[in-house]
Motif scaffolding. Structure first.
Motif, PDB file in Angstrom:
ATOM      1  N   ASN A   1       0.819  -1.201   0.000  1.00 35.46           N
ATOM      2  CA  ASN A   1       0.000   0.000   0.000  1.00 35.46           C
ATOM      3  C   ASN A   1       0.855   1.253   0.000  1.00 35.46           C
ATOM      4  OD1 ASN A   1      -2.257  -1.680   0.235  1.00 35.46           O
ATOM      5  ND2 ASN A   1      -2.277  -1.520   2.463  1.00 35.46           N
ATOM      6  N   ALA A   2       0.325   2.328  -0.559  1.00 39.27           N
ATOM      7  CA  ALA A   2       0.991   3.633  -0.498  1.00 39.27           C
ATOM      8  C   ALA A   2       0.586   4.287   0.816  1.00 39.27           C
ATOM      9  CB  ALA A   2       0.590   4.494  -1.687  1.00 39.27           C
ATOM     10  N   GLU A   3       1.322   3.957   1.862  1.00 41.92           N
ATOM     11  CA  GLU A   3       1.018   4.464   3.199  1.00 41.92           C
ATOM     12  C   GLU A   3       2.238   4.279   4.089  1.00 41.92           C
ATOM     13  OE1 GLU A   3      -2.305   1.999   4.252  1.00 41.92           O
ATOM     14  OE2 GLU A   3      -1.036   0.298   4.838  1.00 41.92           O
ATOM     15  N   ASP A   4       2.255   4.993   5.189  1.00 42.21           N
ATOM     16  CA  ASP A   4       3.317   4.769   6.174  1.00 42.21           C
ATOM     17  C   ASP A   4       3.213   3.323   6.648  1.00 42.21           C
ATOM     18  OD1 ASP A   4       4.184   4.623   9.189  1.00 42.21           O
ATOM     19  OD2 ASP A   4       5.205   6.387   8.366  1.00 42.21           O
ATOM     20  N   PRO A   5       4.331   2.595   6.707  1.00 38.58           N
ATOM     21  CA  PRO A   5       4.248   1.157   7.002  1.00 38.58           C
ATOM     22  C   PRO A   5       3.798   0.821   8.419  1.00 38.58           C
ATOM     23  CG  PRO A   5       6.535   1.875   6.874  1.00 38.58           C
ATOM     24  CD  PRO A   5       5.701   3.015   6.388  1.00 38.58           C
ATOM     25  N   PHE A   6       3.868   1.795   9.341  1.00 39.15           N
ATOM     26  CA  PHE A   6       3.523   1.456  10.718  1.00 39.15           C
ATOM     27  C   PHE A   6       2.447   2.335  11.352  1.00 39.15           C
ATOM     28  CE2 PHE A   6       7.832  -0.170   9.973  1.00 39.15           C
ATOM     29  CZ  PHE A   6       7.569  -1.525  10.152  1.00 39.15           C
ATOM     30  N   ASN A   7       2.267   3.573  10.852  1.00 38.44           N
ATOM     31  CA  ASN A   7       1.117   4.326  11.365  1.00 38.44           C
ATOM     32  C   ASN A   7      -0.002   4.409  10.329  1.00 38.44           C
ATOM     33  OD1 ASN A   7       1.537   6.522   9.588  1.00 38.44           O
ATOM     34  ND2 ASN A   7       2.754   7.654  11.078  1.00 38.44           N
ATOM     35  N   PHE A   8       0.271   3.901   9.119  1.00 41.06           N
ATOM     36  CA  PHE A   8      -0.727   3.675   8.066  1.00 41.06           C
ATOM     37  C   PHE A   8      -1.354   4.960   7.510  1.00 41.06           C
ATOM     38  CE2 PHE A   8      -0.505   0.040  10.929  1.00 41.06           C
ATOM     39  CZ  PHE A   8      -0.048  -0.926  10.036  1.00 41.06           C
ATOM     40  N   THR A   9      -0.651   6.082   7.647  1.00 40.27           N
ATOM     41  CA  THR A   9      -1.103   7.319   7.031  1.00 40.27           C
ATOM     42  C   THR A   9      -0.978   7.193   5.511  1.00 40.27           C
ATOM     43  OG1 THR A   9      -0.282   8.561   8.926  1.00 40.27           O
ATOM     44  CG2 THR A   9      -0.750   9.817   6.917  1.00 40.27           C
TER      45      THR A   9
ATOM     46  N   ASN B   1      -2.176  -7.068  17.639  1.00 44.98           N
ATOM     47  CA  ASN B   1      -1.460  -7.194  18.912  1.00 44.98           C
ATOM     48  C   ASN B   1       0.029  -6.898  18.737  1.00 44.98           C
ATOM     49  OD1 ASN B   1      -3.801  -7.931  20.248  1.00 44.98           O
ATOM     50  ND2 ASN B   1      -3.416 -10.131  20.102  1.00 44.98           N
ATOM     51  N   TRP B   2       0.610  -7.410  17.672  1.00 48.20           N
ATOM     52  CA  TRP B   2       2.042  -7.186  17.407  1.00 48.20           C
ATOM     53  C   TRP B   2       2.322  -5.708  17.142  1.00 48.20           C
ATOM     54  CZ3 TRP B   2       4.565  -5.683  12.787  1.00 48.20           C
ATOM     55  CH2 TRP B   2       5.972  -5.797  12.802  1.00 48.20           C
ATOM     56  N   LEU B   3       1.451  -5.060  16.363  1.00 51.83           N
ATOM     57  CA  LEU B   3       1.628  -3.635  16.080  1.00 51.83           C
ATOM     58  C   LEU B   3       1.531  -2.813  17.367  1.00 51.83           C
ATOM     59  CD1 LEU B   3      -0.475  -3.377  12.802  1.00 51.83           C
ATOM     60  CD2 LEU B   3       1.985  -2.929  12.983  1.00 51.83           C
ATOM     61  N   ALA B   4       0.596  -3.178  18.238  1.00 51.41           N
ATOM     62  CA  ALA B   4       0.449  -2.441  19.507  1.00 51.41           C
ATOM     63  C   ALA B   4       1.680  -2.613  20.375  1.00 51.41           C
ATOM     64  CB  ALA B   4      -0.800  -2.935  20.240  1.00 51.41           C
ATOM     65  N   GLU B   5       2.201  -3.842  20.451  1.00 53.13           N
ATOM     66  CA  GLU B   5       3.411  -4.096  21.236  1.00 53.13           C
ATOM     67  C   GLU B   5       4.611  -3.367  20.661  1.00 53.13           C
ATOM     68  OE1 GLU B   5       3.803  -8.310  21.210  1.00 53.13           O
ATOM     69  OE2 GLU B   5       2.004  -8.646  22.449  1.00 53.13           O
ATOM     70  N   ARG B   6       4.684  -3.338  19.345  1.00 52.71           N
ATOM     71  CA  ARG B   6       5.801  -2.649  18.666  1.00 52.71           C
ATOM     72  C   ARG B   6       5.755  -1.152  18.962  1.00 52.71           C
ATOM     73  NH1 ARG B   6       7.287   0.067  14.266  1.00 52.71           N
ATOM     74  NH2 ARG B   6       9.213  -0.523  13.187  1.00 52.71           N
ATOM     75  N   ALA B   7       4.551  -0.568  18.880  1.00 49.68           N
ATOM     76  CA  ALA B   7       4.407   0.864  19.122  1.00 49.68           C
ATOM     77  C   ALA B   7       4.747   1.193  20.577  1.00 49.68           C
ATOM     78  CB  ALA B   7       2.977   1.298  18.810  1.00 49.68           C
TER      79      ALA B   7
END
Length: 452
Positions: A340-348, A442-448
């Motif tokens: 996707n054309a978006e920030d890879p971790f905050n998804f903007t 869950n993984w994204l939340a832990e990473r953040a």
């Protein structure tokens, strides 16, 4: 008369995918496009192109009158809707067929039936598909909802009958929160779909999302093409898909595949479709049917060797299925990463000009994309700009090839989700195949949290 010219009522990578399949069997294509997509790759390659409106999808890709007019002025004798937009709009399918244009999709009545989640569940149960315990149909008052919830046990899931993409859906943990959460779900559903009809299901705690690809000839014959595991999801949107599922045995595949193929044969279903299930503790539970081609269809193509778009065209042309179930062979493993054309971790979202583009290559690497250097990604549509699909004889070999392919893939000028996929395939749970629909969030939340 055999199909000789197909109008592609879509855009982006799926429009290009359909164009390629059509050209490989000698069929001309018509690209329709908004003003924002005048320079799109499928528009450049199609035999004919018609601008059908301004950038807003409601005035272009969802404009039925403009699409039918484009088909008539170009003498298109068939329309392929791709996925999204009008692909599951029964009224559009009716109108296409009323104009003596072949609809490359299921019968309109099947789109209508399976597009209503309450009716779809009733139909699935009648056809022998296993269901999630829940209400028999729509529930309209809170006393009835509480009675159903007490029967099946909390937590329960309130779902919009006309819903999709996670909208109009709320998990209700206990009786005290029933009314407030259902009202929220109803408001979401009314706003998104114009319909606040709700039904209740047992909430499954931590399932996988496994779907079966089917094809029917419209005359009572149907086959299944195995399953795809689409459990890596964020906000009910798929991110990473693989076939076969790491947790399904060949015996389970044959058994469940036989059940879904038999159900579609009973319906006299026509064309491509996907039966989606939640899977938990070895049990399948029907959730919905998509009466169209799926974004993730290339992983099925990789392990079966079948061109699903070509098969769609074949069925729409009144021909029989190209293979029987006994002739179909499953081989190896395939994975698809949605880029996707978006920030890879905050998804903007990150629309804009692509300064440089180099797609991955090599043996058993496929990229479905309409990107090219200098192309400007418009901000008006879905952010998916490419799909990277790799195949290997084993799942381990497939993951190794995917790691290499992601390293090769270069898209400069905009942010993309490539770094997310590079991190995902290093995670032990992904490598082992031990993940569920909750794993990614869950993984994204832990990473953040660890980054703070």
């Amino acid at each position: 008369m055999a199909i000789s010219r197909i109008l592609i009522a879509n855009r982006g990578e799926i429009a290009l995918r359909i164009h390629r399949a059509a050209h490989e069997i000698g069929i001309e294509t018509v690209a329709v496009h908004s003003t924002a997509d005048a320079d799109a790759m499928h528009v450049r390659l199609a035999d004919h192109a018609v601008c059908i409106g301004p950038p807003a999808a409601s005035e272009s890709y969802l404009n039925i009158a403009a699409i039918i007019s484009a088909a008539e002025i170009t003498d298109a004798d068939a329309i392929h809707p791709g996925y999204g937009f009008l692909s599951e709009n029964a009224q559009f399918a009716d109108i296409v067929e009323a104009h003596d244009i072949k609809w490359i999709g299921p019968k309109p009545e099947h789109i209508r039936t399976m597009g209503d989640k309450v009716q779809a569940k009733k139909t699935a149960g009648a056809l022998g598909l296993p269901l999630v315990p829940g209400s028999d149909g729509a529930v309209s008052d809170f006393d009835e909802m509480r009675r159903v919830a007490a029967e099946i046990g909390y937590p329960v899931l309130a779902k919009a009958a006309a819903g999709g993409g996670g909208r109009g859906m709320k998990v209700i943990p206990d009786d005290s929160q029933m009314e407030s959460l259902v009202r929220q779900a109803m408001n979401e559903a009314k706003s998104a779909f114009g319909d606040d009809t709700m039904y209740l299901e047992k909430y499954l705690g931590d399932p996988r999302h496994i779907e079966f690809q089917i094809f029917g000839d419209g005359n009572g014959k149907a086959i299944h093409l195995g399953e795809r595991d689409c459990s890596l999801q964020r906000r009910h949107q798929k991110v990473f898909e693989e076939a076969p599922s790491p947790v399904i045995s060949s015996e389970e595949r044959d058994r469940m595949g036989g059940i879904v193929a038999d159900a579609m044969a009973q319906m006299s279903y026509r064309g491509a479709g996907t039966i989606e299930f939640l899977w938990e503790n070895g049990e399948f539970y029907f959730i919905e049917m998509n009466t169209r081609l799926q974004v993730e269809h290339p992983v099925t193509e990789a392990i079966t060797g079948m061109d699903l778009v070509r098969e769609q065209i074949r069925i729409a042309d009144g021909k029989p299925l190209s293979v029987t179930q006994d002739e179909l062979r499953f081989s190896g493993h395939a994975i698809e990463c949605r880029i996707n054309a978006e920030d890879p971790f905050n998804f903007t979202p990150s629309p804009g000009k692509v300064d440089y583009y180099h797609q991955a290559g090599g043996m058993h690497v496929r990229v479905d994309s309409g990107l090219y250097g200098g192309y400007t990604i418009p901000p008006y549509y879905d952010s998916m700009i490419a799909k990277l699909i790799v195949y290997g004889r084993t799942r381990e070999g497939c993951l190794m090839r995917l790691r290499r392919a992601l390293e090769e893939m270069v898209i400069e000028g905009v942010n993309t989700s490539i770094p997310l996929h590079e991190e995902l395939i290093r995670q032990p749970d992904i490598i082992s195949g031990d993940y569920t629909i909750k794993w990614l969030e869950n993984w994204l939340a832990e990473r953040a949290e660890s980054a703070e």
